[in-house]
Design a protein around this motif. Structure first.
Motif, short mmCIF file in Angstrom:
data_model
loop_
_atom_site.label_atom_id
_atom_site.label_comp_id
_atom_site.label_asym_id
_atom_site.label_seq_id
_atom_site.Cartn_x
_atom_site.Cartn_y
_atom_site.Cartn_z
N GLU A 269 0.80 -1.23 0.00
CA GLU A 269 0.00 0.00 0.00
C GLU A 269 0.83 1.28 0.00
N THR A 270 2.18 1.14 0.12
CA THR A 270 3.01 2.35 0.11
C THR A 270 3.58 2.63 -1.29
N LEU A 271 3.38 1.70 -2.23
CA LEU A 271 3.99 1.87 -3.56
C LEU A 271 3.16 2.79 -4.46
N SER A 272 3.85 3.67 -5.19
CA SER A 272 3.15 4.50 -6.17
C SER A 272 2.94 3.68 -7.44
N LEU A 273 2.11 4.19 -8.35
CA LEU A 273 1.90 3.46 -9.61
C LEU A 273 3.19 3.38 -10.42
N ASP A 274 4.01 4.44 -10.35
CA ASP A 274 5.29 4.40 -11.06
C ASP A 274 6.16 3.27 -10.52
N GLU A 275 6.17 3.12 -9.19
CA GLU A 275 6.98 2.04 -8.59
C GLU A 275 6.44 0.66 -8.98
N PHE A 276 5.12 0.51 -8.98
CA PHE A 276 4.54 -0.77 -9.44
C PHE A 276 4.96 -1.06 -10.88
N ALA A 277 5.01 0.00 -11.70
CA ALA A 277 5.38 -0.19 -13.12
C ALA A 277 6.83 -0.67 -13.22
N VAL A 278 7.74 0.00 -12.51
CA VAL A 278 9.17 -0.39 -12.54
C VAL A 278 9.32 -1.83 -12.05
N LEU A 279 8.67 -2.12 -10.91
CA LEU A 279 8.78 -3.46 -10.32
C LEU A 279 8.26 -4.53 -11.29
N SER A 280 7.09 -4.31 -11.86
CA SER A 280 6.53 -5.36 -12.73
C SER A 280 7.35 -5.48 -14.02
N ASN A 281 7.92 -4.39 -14.52
CA ASN A 281 8.78 -4.49 -15.71
C ASN A 281 10.04 -5.31 -15.39
N ASN A 282 10.60 -5.12 -14.20
CA ASN A 282 11.79 -5.88 -13.81
C ASN A 282 11.46 -7.36 -13.60
N ILE A 283 10.28 -7.63 -13.02
CA ILE A 283 9.87 -9.03 -12.85
C ILE A 283 9.65 -9.65 -14.24
N ASN A 284 9.03 -8.89 -15.11
CA ASN A 284 8.75 -9.38 -16.47
C ASN A 284 10.04 -9.80 -17.18
N ARG A 285 11.08 -8.98 -17.03
CA ARG A 285 12.37 -9.32 -17.67
C ARG A 285 12.95 -10.59 -17.05
N ALA A 286 12.78 -10.73 -15.72
CA ALA A 286 13.40 -11.87 -15.03
C ALA A 286 12.69 -13.19 -15.34
N VAL A 287 11.37 -13.14 -15.58
CA VAL A 287 10.66 -14.41 -15.83
C VAL A 287 10.74 -14.86 -17.29
N LYS A 288 11.21 -14.00 -18.15
CA LYS A 288 11.25 -14.32 -19.59
C LYS A 288 12.22 -15.45 -19.91
#
Ligand code: SAM
Length: 288
Positions: A269-288
């Motif tokens: 609940e402390t994450l901004s939408l920008d932070e969620f975007a960065v985090l999910s993009n990094n996870i996306n790269r790692a799971v590929k």
């Protein structure tokens, strides 16, 4: 008929004339306040040239005010007992038509194509509260050509849609709505402004749908999965909630959080939408 229906007296006259019985399970609480109708109308900015979809017109109280200003209005109403009433109350408006369907099952895109020239449309409604979120999410996620959503919803739901990171109301719904829209509170509406009176207060909220993407998200499906996991168990740290998605090893999650410049002990609940975007993009790269 050339008077407003937004008074207790006018509403009850229509109800009695047609022997209408309120159906509580369909969220039938009709608005009986002129001032709020005016705020919904001005908040929507409805004007000549606009095409409007209204969900749940009831006896047509808000519908008449929209139809007096817009080019076309299409209403979707589930209760067949309201259709003859709308024929009566909307008889002066040739730019109005009503479809007797359940909004959750209706082919909204097809209806907009058929009745509103494919849009762009504004959604203006006093929504049935038992299905507020699914209705709004259909409009946002299904590629419907909608520019503004101006709706009356339960107060707590509006507060969640409008919440900022870190606050008690910030959750998956806040992220989902703010991913697509800028939000604006239009009016607070106490429960006595409806007949029958509901046991909750309401808020009129405007969701201004952005024409362009604001957040740089590589994989939207994964973005929303990360959001869901982050808010799934609010007591958990991000390290634990993201690890519990089961797609990456805890050590890798720790590394990704570090790379994303997000402390692994923080909570979703402390994450901004920008932070969620960065985090999910990094996870996306790692799971590929
Ligand atoms: N617009 C009117 C007003 O402001 O007084 C009525 C609003 S009332 C809160 C909600 C309306 O939504 C009712 O007319 C109800 O029958 C209709 N409704 C409930 N469930 C629906 C559904 N699944 N699809 C379409 N309309 C629905």
């Amino acid at each position: 008929m050339n008077k407003r229906l937004s008074s207790h007296k006018a509403t009850m006259e229509i109800v009695k004339k047609h022997e209408f019985r309120f159906n509580k399970s369909l969220g039938q609480n009709f608005l009986i306040d002129d001032n709020i109708i005016d705020k919904i109308i001005s908040g929507s900015g409805v004007k000549v040239g606009d095409k409007v979809i209204e969900v749940g017109p009831g006896i047509g109280t808000l519908t008449r005010e929209i139809a007096a200003r817009a080019d076309k209005v299409m209403a979707v109403e589930i209760d067949k007992n309201l259709i003859p009433i709308l024929k009566d109350t909307m008889e002066d408006y040739e730019n109005f038509n009503v479809v007797n369907e359940d909004i959750l099952k209706a082919d909204i895109k097809g209806l907009v194509e058929e009745h509103l020239d494919g849009g762009p449309v504004k959604l203006i409604a006093n929504l049935p509260y038992y299905i507020t979120t699914p209705i709004i999410m259909r409009f946002l996620e299904e590629g419907i050509n909608v520019t503004d959503i101006v709706v009356m919803v339960q107060k707590e739901v509006a507060e969640r849609m409008n919440a900022s990171p870190g606050g008690k109301d910030f959750g998956a719904l806040s992220v989902a709505v703010q991913y697509y829209c800028d939000t604006e509170i239009i009016a607070k509406v106490p429960r006595h402004m409806f007949v029958p009176q509901p046991n909750v207060d309401s808020i009129v909220i405007a969701l201004r749908v952005r024409g362009e993407k604001k957040y740089d998200v590589d994989n939207e499906e994964l973005f929303f999965k990360v959001v869901k996991a982050a808010f799934g168990q609010r007591r958990k740290t991000l390290l634990n909630s993201i690890s519990s998605m089961g797609v990456l090893d805890k050590k890798v999650v720790s590394q990704i959080l570090l790379e994303s410049k997000i402390d692994e002990k923080r909570r979703g609940e402390t994450l901004s939408l920008d932070e969620f975007a960065v985090l999910s993009n990094n996870i996306n790269r790692a799971v590929k």
